[in-house]
Design an enzyme around this catalytic site. Structure first.
Site, PDB file in Angstrom:
ATOM      1  N   ASP A 170      43.995 101.309  20.815  1.00 23.92           N
ATOM      2  CA  ASP A 170      43.706 101.782  19.466  1.00 23.92           C
ATOM      3  C   ASP A 170      44.953 101.620  18.595  1.00 23.92           C
ATOM      4  O   ASP A 170      45.979 102.225  18.868  1.00 23.92           O
ATOM      5  CB  ASP A 170      43.302 103.261  19.528  1.00 23.92           C
ATOM      6  N   GLY A 171      44.833 100.792  17.561  1.00 21.54           N
ATOM      7  CA  GLY A 171      45.969 100.663  16.654  1.00 21.54           C
ATOM      8  C   GLY A 171      46.081  99.285  16.051  1.00 21.54           C
ATOM      9  O   GLY A 171      46.429  98.327  16.745  1.00 21.54           O
ATOM     10  N   ARG A 187      42.140  94.660  13.196  1.00 25.29           N
ATOM     11  CA  ARG A 187      41.593  94.244  11.913  1.00 25.29           C
ATOM     12  C   ARG A 187      40.607  93.083  12.047  1.00 25.29           C
ATOM     13  O   ARG A 187      39.914  92.748  11.086  1.00 25.29           O
ATOM     14  CB  ARG A 187      42.729  93.808  10.969  1.00 25.29           C
ATOM     15  N   HIS A 223      48.264 107.370  17.588  1.00 25.89           N
ATOM     16  CA  HIS A 223      47.525 108.090  16.537  1.00 25.89           C
ATOM     17  C   HIS A 223      47.644 107.375  15.189  1.00 25.89           C
ATOM     18  O   HIS A 223      47.779 108.001  14.139  1.00 25.89           O
ATOM     19  CB  HIS A 223      48.034 109.530  16.417  1.00 25.89           C
TER      20      HIS A 223
END
Length: 344
Positions: free
Chosen positions: A267-268, A271, A236
Protein backbone atom coordinates in the site's frame (compact mmCIF):
# COMPACT_ATOMS: atom_id res chain seq x y z
CA UNK A 1 -18.08 9.10 -17.84
CA UNK A 2 -14.35 9.38 -18.58
CA UNK A 3 -11.27 9.53 -16.38
CA UNK A 4 -10.75 13.14 -17.48
CA UNK A 5 -14.30 14.03 -16.42
CA UNK A 6 -13.81 12.31 -13.07
CA UNK A 7 -10.61 14.24 -12.40
CA UNK A 8 -12.15 17.57 -13.37
CA UNK A 9 -15.14 17.02 -11.10
CA UNK A 10 -12.89 15.81 -8.28
CA UNK A 11 -10.74 18.94 -8.55
CA UNK A 12 -13.86 21.05 -8.15
CA UNK A 13 -15.27 18.98 -5.26
CA UNK A 14 -11.96 18.81 -3.37
CA UNK A 15 -10.92 22.43 -3.88
CA UNK A 16 -8.94 23.68 -0.91
CA UNK A 17 -8.14 20.15 0.27
CA UNK A 18 -6.63 18.35 -2.73
CA UNK A 19 -5.31 19.78 -5.98
CA UNK A 20 -5.84 16.50 -7.89
CA UNK A 21 -2.41 17.01 -9.43
CA UNK A 22 -1.57 15.49 -12.84
CA UNK A 23 0.96 13.38 -10.94
CA UNK A 24 -0.15 12.58 -7.39
CA UNK A 25 3.30 12.44 -5.78
CA UNK A 26 2.89 14.35 -2.51
CA UNK A 27 5.08 17.30 -3.47
CA UNK A 28 2.39 19.98 -3.71
CA UNK A 29 0.70 18.95 -0.45
CA UNK A 30 3.72 18.48 1.83
CA UNK A 31 2.76 18.80 5.48
CA UNK A 32 -0.98 19.09 4.83
CA UNK A 33 -2.25 16.82 7.62
CA UNK A 34 -5.20 17.05 8.24
CA UNK A 35 -5.66 17.19 4.52
CA UNK A 36 -4.39 14.92 1.76
CA UNK A 37 -0.66 15.37 2.14
CA UNK A 38 2.21 13.69 3.93
CA UNK A 39 3.28 14.65 7.43
CA UNK A 40 6.12 17.10 8.07
CA UNK A 41 8.31 17.50 5.02
CA UNK A 42 6.08 15.05 3.15
CA UNK A 43 9.10 12.88 2.37
CA UNK A 44 7.42 9.60 3.34
CA UNK A 45 4.55 10.20 0.89
CA UNK A 46 7.02 11.27 -1.80
CA UNK A 47 9.21 8.23 -1.07
CA UNK A 48 6.35 5.83 -1.85
CA UNK A 49 5.89 7.29 -5.32
CA UNK A 50 9.57 7.81 -6.09
CA UNK A 51 10.56 4.30 -4.94
CA UNK A 52 8.08 2.83 -7.41
CA UNK A 53 9.14 5.19 -10.20
CA UNK A 54 12.77 4.09 -9.94
CA UNK A 55 11.94 0.47 -10.73
CA UNK A 56 12.47 -0.52 -14.36
CA UNK A 57 10.77 -3.42 -16.12
CA UNK A 58 12.06 -6.02 -18.55
CA UNK A 59 10.16 -5.86 -21.84
CA UNK A 60 9.44 -9.33 -23.21
CA UNK A 61 7.25 -10.15 -26.21
CA UNK A 62 8.26 -13.69 -27.26
CA UNK A 63 5.92 -15.79 -25.15
CA UNK A 64 2.35 -17.14 -24.90
CA UNK A 65 0.97 -14.64 -22.36
CA UNK A 66 -1.58 -13.25 -24.79
CA UNK A 67 -4.60 -13.04 -22.47
CA UNK A 68 -3.37 -12.70 -18.88
CA UNK A 69 -5.56 -13.95 -16.05
CA UNK A 70 -5.48 -11.47 -13.16
CA UNK A 71 -8.04 -13.23 -10.96
CA UNK A 72 -7.07 -14.06 -7.39
CA UNK A 73 -8.76 -15.70 -4.43
CA UNK A 74 -8.64 -14.32 -0.90
CA UNK A 75 -10.80 -14.43 2.20
CA UNK A 76 -13.01 -17.02 0.51
CA UNK A 77 -13.81 -14.82 -2.51
CA UNK A 78 -12.67 -15.01 -6.10
CA UNK A 79 -11.72 -11.50 -7.21
CA UNK A 80 -11.35 -10.16 -10.73
CA UNK A 81 -8.12 -8.37 -9.81
CA UNK A 82 -5.42 -8.26 -7.08
CA UNK A 83 -6.34 -4.61 -6.45
CA UNK A 84 -8.39 -3.53 -3.43
CA UNK A 85 -9.60 -0.15 -2.19
CA UNK A 86 -7.65 0.95 0.88
CA UNK A 87 -9.40 1.98 4.12
CA UNK A 88 -10.08 5.72 3.95
CA UNK A 89 -11.97 7.96 6.38
CA UNK A 90 -12.23 11.67 7.10
CA UNK A 91 -14.36 13.03 4.30
CA UNK A 92 -15.34 15.86 6.64
CA UNK A 93 -11.90 17.10 7.73
CA UNK A 94 -9.46 15.69 5.16
CA UNK A 95 -11.55 16.16 2.00
CA UNK A 96 -13.73 19.18 2.65
CA UNK A 97 -16.97 17.42 3.55
CA UNK A 98 -18.80 17.98 0.26
CA UNK A 99 -19.66 14.28 0.40
CA UNK A 100 -20.80 12.83 3.72
CA UNK A 101 -18.81 10.07 5.38
CA UNK A 102 -21.69 7.65 4.88
CA UNK A 103 -22.09 8.42 1.18
CA UNK A 104 -18.35 8.34 0.56
CA UNK A 105 -17.70 4.92 2.04
CA UNK A 106 -20.81 3.48 0.38
CA UNK A 107 -19.37 4.63 -2.96
CA UNK A 108 -16.08 2.89 -2.17
CA UNK A 109 -17.56 -0.40 -0.94
CA UNK A 110 -20.20 -0.60 -3.70
CA UNK A 111 -17.91 0.57 -6.50
CA UNK A 112 -15.26 -1.95 -5.48
CA UNK A 113 -17.77 -4.79 -5.45
CA UNK A 114 -19.10 -3.82 -8.88
CA UNK A 115 -15.52 -3.83 -10.21
CA UNK A 116 -15.12 -7.40 -8.94
CA UNK A 117 -12.93 -6.68 -5.94
CA UNK A 118 -13.13 -5.66 -2.27
CA UNK A 119 -13.27 -2.27 -0.60
CA UNK A 120 -12.08 -1.61 2.93
CA UNK A 121 -13.63 0.76 5.45
CA UNK A 122 -11.75 2.54 8.21
CA UNK A 123 -12.08 3.91 11.70
CA UNK A 124 -11.62 7.34 13.27
CA UNK A 125 -12.24 9.69 16.15
CA UNK A 126 -15.86 10.25 15.18
CA UNK A 127 -17.98 7.09 15.66
CA UNK A 128 -19.76 7.84 12.37
CA UNK A 129 -16.61 6.82 10.46
CA UNK A 130 -16.66 3.18 11.53
CA UNK A 131 -20.45 2.97 11.73
CA UNK A 132 -20.78 4.24 8.15
CA UNK A 133 -18.30 1.66 6.94
CA UNK A 134 -20.12 -1.21 8.59
CA UNK A 135 -23.43 0.04 7.21
CA UNK A 136 -21.94 0.04 3.69
CA UNK A 137 -20.60 -3.49 4.16
CA UNK A 138 -23.97 -4.64 5.46
CA UNK A 139 -25.68 -3.05 2.46
CA UNK A 140 -23.43 -5.14 0.20
CA UNK A 141 -24.18 -8.35 2.09
CA UNK A 142 -20.84 -8.44 3.87
CA UNK A 143 -18.67 -7.73 0.84
CA UNK A 144 -16.05 -5.60 2.54
CA UNK A 145 -13.25 -5.51 5.11
CA UNK A 146 -13.29 -3.43 8.29
CA UNK A 147 -10.04 -1.86 9.49
CA UNK A 148 -9.86 -0.60 13.09
CA UNK A 149 -7.51 1.93 14.71
CA UNK A 150 -5.06 0.61 17.37
CA UNK A 151 -7.25 1.53 20.32
CA UNK A 152 -7.33 -0.35 23.64
CA UNK A 153 -7.97 -4.05 23.13
CA UNK A 154 -11.45 -3.94 24.63
CA UNK A 155 -12.44 -1.21 22.19
CA UNK A 156 -10.98 -3.12 19.25
CA UNK A 157 -12.74 -6.35 20.24
CA UNK A 158 -16.02 -4.45 20.50
CA UNK A 159 -15.53 -3.24 16.92
CA UNK A 160 -14.48 -6.69 15.70
CA UNK A 161 -17.76 -8.09 17.02
CA UNK A 162 -19.64 -5.32 15.20
CA UNK A 163 -17.81 -6.25 11.98
CA UNK A 164 -18.81 -9.88 12.51
CA UNK A 165 -22.44 -8.80 12.88
CA UNK A 166 -22.16 -6.83 9.62
CA UNK A 167 -20.90 -9.97 7.85
CA UNK A 168 -17.47 -8.53 6.97
CA UNK A 169 -15.07 -10.83 5.13
CA UNK A 170 -12.18 -9.91 7.40
CA UNK A 171 -11.05 -7.32 9.93
CA UNK A 172 -7.78 -5.53 10.45
CA UNK A 173 -5.83 -3.22 12.72
CA UNK A 174 -3.99 -0.34 11.09
CA UNK A 175 -1.20 -0.36 13.63
CA UNK A 176 0.55 2.24 11.49
CA UNK A 177 -2.10 4.64 12.81
CA UNK A 178 -0.54 4.59 16.28
CA UNK A 179 0.58 8.21 16.05
CA UNK A 180 -2.19 9.79 14.01
CA UNK A 181 -2.57 13.49 14.74
CA UNK A 182 -6.24 13.50 13.77
CA UNK A 183 -7.06 10.80 16.32
CA UNK A 184 -5.27 12.74 19.05
CA UNK A 185 -7.15 15.91 18.11
CA UNK A 186 -10.43 14.03 18.55
CA UNK A 187 -9.50 12.68 21.97
CA UNK A 188 -9.25 9.07 20.81
CA UNK A 189 -6.07 7.46 22.19
CA UNK A 190 -4.27 5.02 19.92
CA UNK A 191 -0.88 3.38 20.28
CA UNK A 192 1.43 0.46 19.55
CA UNK A 193 0.58 -3.14 20.40
CA UNK A 194 2.54 -5.88 22.15
CA UNK A 195 2.65 -9.43 20.84
CA UNK A 196 0.45 -10.53 23.71
CA UNK A 197 -2.16 -7.89 22.86
CA UNK A 198 -2.15 -8.95 19.21
CA UNK A 199 -2.57 -12.61 20.13
CA UNK A 200 -5.56 -11.70 22.29
CA UNK A 201 -7.15 -9.80 19.41
CA UNK A 202 -6.60 -12.60 16.93
CA UNK A 203 -8.02 -15.21 19.31
CA UNK A 204 -11.13 -13.09 19.91
CA UNK A 205 -12.64 -13.83 16.50
CA UNK A 206 -12.79 -16.42 13.75
CA UNK A 207 -12.49 -13.71 11.10
CA UNK A 208 -9.14 -13.36 9.30
CA UNK A 209 -7.17 -10.51 10.90
CA UNK A 210 -4.95 -8.17 8.91
CA UNK A 211 -2.10 -6.13 10.39
CA UNK A 212 -1.67 -2.95 8.38
CA UNK A 213 1.49 -0.90 8.80
CA UNK A 214 4.34 -3.41 8.60
CA UNK A 215 7.58 -1.82 7.33
CA UNK A 216 10.32 -4.11 8.68
CA UNK A 217 11.20 -7.78 8.35
CA UNK A 218 11.16 -8.40 12.11
CA UNK A 219 7.61 -7.08 12.48
CA UNK A 220 6.48 -9.14 9.49
CA UNK A 221 7.81 -12.21 11.29
CA UNK A 222 6.01 -11.15 14.48
CA UNK A 223 2.75 -10.83 12.53
CA UNK A 224 3.27 -14.40 11.32
CA UNK A 225 4.15 -15.58 14.82
CA UNK A 226 1.03 -14.14 16.47
CA UNK A 227 -1.25 -15.70 13.86
CA UNK A 228 -2.27 -12.81 11.61
CA UNK A 229 -3.79 -13.86 8.28
CA UNK A 230 -2.30 -10.99 6.30
CA UNK A 231 -0.06 -7.96 6.53
CA UNK A 232 -0.14 -4.66 4.69
CA UNK A 233 3.29 -3.23 3.99
CA UNK A 234 2.47 0.44 4.48
CA UNK A 235 3.70 3.70 5.98
CA UNK A 236 0.09 4.97 6.18
CA UNK A 237 0.47 6.95 2.98
CA UNK A 238 3.30 8.94 4.56
CA UNK A 239 0.87 10.54 7.01
CA UNK A 240 2.25 9.49 10.40
CA UNK A 241 6.08 9.47 10.42
CA UNK A 242 8.34 11.70 8.37
CA UNK A 243 11.40 10.30 6.57
CA UNK A 244 10.42 6.64 6.25
CA UNK A 245 11.53 4.67 3.19
CA UNK A 246 9.05 4.00 0.42
CA UNK A 247 7.10 0.74 0.52
CA UNK A 248 8.84 -0.56 -2.60
CA UNK A 249 12.19 -0.20 -0.83
CA UNK A 250 11.28 -2.48 2.09
CA UNK A 251 8.88 -4.92 0.43
CA UNK A 252 11.46 -7.30 -1.11
CA UNK A 253 13.16 -8.00 2.24
CA UNK A 254 9.81 -8.54 3.94
CA UNK A 255 8.65 -10.88 1.17
CA UNK A 256 11.89 -12.82 1.46
CA UNK A 257 11.02 -13.61 5.07
CA UNK A 258 7.28 -14.35 4.96
CA UNK A 259 6.15 -14.81 1.34
CA UNK A 260 3.92 -17.87 1.04
CA UNK A 261 3.38 -18.02 4.81
CA UNK A 262 1.09 -15.01 5.15
CA UNK A 263 -0.86 -12.88 2.68
CA UNK A 264 1.09 -9.74 1.72
CA UNK A 265 -0.56 -6.51 0.60
CA UNK A 266 1.43 -3.48 -0.54
CA UNK A 267 0.00 0.00 0.00
CA UNK A 268 1.53 3.28 -1.07
CA UNK A 269 1.78 5.30 -4.27
CA UNK A 270 -0.20 2.99 -6.59
CA UNK A 271 -1.36 5.11 -9.51
CA UNK A 272 -1.44 2.63 -12.41
CA UNK A 273 -1.47 -1.01 -13.38
CA UNK A 274 2.26 -0.81 -13.98
CA UNK A 275 2.67 0.13 -10.30
CA UNK A 276 0.60 -2.93 -9.37
CA UNK A 277 2.86 -5.15 -11.50
CA UNK A 278 5.95 -3.72 -9.79
CA UNK A 279 4.61 -4.44 -6.30
CA UNK A 280 3.59 -7.98 -7.28
CA UNK A 281 7.03 -8.58 -8.78
CA UNK A 282 8.63 -7.33 -5.54
CA UNK A 283 6.69 -9.89 -3.51
CA UNK A 284 3.18 -8.63 -2.80
CA UNK A 285 0.15 -10.86 -3.33
CA UNK A 286 -2.15 -7.89 -3.90
CA UNK A 287 -2.15 -4.10 -3.55
CA UNK A 288 -4.28 -1.38 -1.98
CA UNK A 289 -5.20 1.85 -3.75
CA UNK A 290 -5.88 4.98 -1.71
CA UNK A 291 -5.81 8.53 -3.04
CA UNK A 292 -6.98 7.62 -6.58
CA UNK A 293 -10.07 6.08 -4.97
CA UNK A 294 -10.81 9.40 -3.23
CA UNK A 295 -10.55 11.25 -6.55
CA UNK A 296 -12.76 8.64 -8.20
CA UNK A 297 -15.47 8.82 -5.53
CA UNK A 298 -15.57 12.62 -5.41
CA UNK A 299 -15.45 12.87 -9.19
CA UNK A 300 -17.76 10.04 -10.16
CA UNK A 301 -19.38 8.32 -7.18
CA UNK A 302 -19.47 4.53 -7.08
CA UNK A 303 -19.29 4.46 -10.90
CA UNK A 304 -16.08 6.48 -10.68
CA UNK A 305 -14.61 4.02 -8.18
CA UNK A 306 -15.55 1.10 -10.42
CA UNK A 307 -14.07 2.84 -13.47
CA UNK A 308 -10.73 3.68 -11.86
CA UNK A 309 -10.30 0.16 -10.51
CA UNK A 310 -11.12 -1.35 -13.90
CA UNK A 311 -8.70 1.07 -15.57
CA UNK A 312 -5.86 0.01 -13.27
CA UNK A 313 -6.76 -3.64 -13.85
CA UNK A 314 -6.65 -3.19 -17.62
CA UNK A 315 -3.28 -1.47 -17.35
CA UNK A 316 -2.02 -4.41 -15.29
CA UNK A 317 -3.11 -6.85 -18.00
CA UNK A 318 -1.34 -4.81 -20.68
CA UNK A 319 1.83 -4.63 -18.59
CA UNK A 320 1.69 -8.41 -18.07
CA UNK A 321 1.43 -8.97 -21.82
CA UNK A 322 4.54 -6.86 -22.33
CA UNK A 323 6.53 -8.60 -19.60
CA UNK A 324 5.50 -12.19 -20.35
CA UNK A 325 3.26 -12.94 -17.37
CA UNK A 326 0.22 -15.12 -18.08
CA UNK A 327 -1.25 -14.99 -14.57
CA UNK A 328 -0.61 -13.44 -11.17
CA UNK A 329 1.43 -16.40 -9.93
CA UNK A 330 3.86 -16.03 -12.83
CA UNK A 331 4.80 -12.47 -11.82
CA UNK A 332 8.14 -12.57 -10.04
CA UNK A 333 11.57 -10.96 -9.94
CA UNK A 334 12.25 -11.69 -13.60
CA UNK A 335 9.97 -8.76 -14.42
CA UNK A 336 12.35 -6.31 -12.71
CA UNK A 337 15.36 -4.92 -14.56
CA UNK A 338 18.45 -4.84 -12.39
CA UNK A 339 21.31 -2.69 -13.60
CA UNK A 340 24.71 -4.20 -12.99
CA UNK A 341 27.58 -1.75 -12.68
CA UNK A 342 30.95 -3.22 -13.59
CA UNK A 343 33.88 -1.87 -11.59
CA UNK A 344 37.29 -2.22 -13.18
Amino acid sequence: MTIKEIREKAREMLKGYCRVCPICDGKACRGEVPGMGGIGTGSSFVANVEALSKIRLNLRTIHDAKEPDICVEMFGKKLDMPILAAPITGSSYNMGGRISEEDFIQMVISGSKEAGTIGMCGDGGDPVFYESGLKAIRNENGHGIAIIKPRSNDQIIKRIKEAEDAGALAVGIDIDGAGLITMALMGQPVGPKTKEELKALISSSSLPLILKGIMTEDEAEIALEVGASAIVVSNHGGRILDHTPGVAEVLPRIAEKVKGKILIFADGGVRSGVDVLKYLALGADAVLVGRPIIHAAFGGGKEGVKLILEKIAQELKQAMILTGCKDIKSIDGKVIYIMIILVE
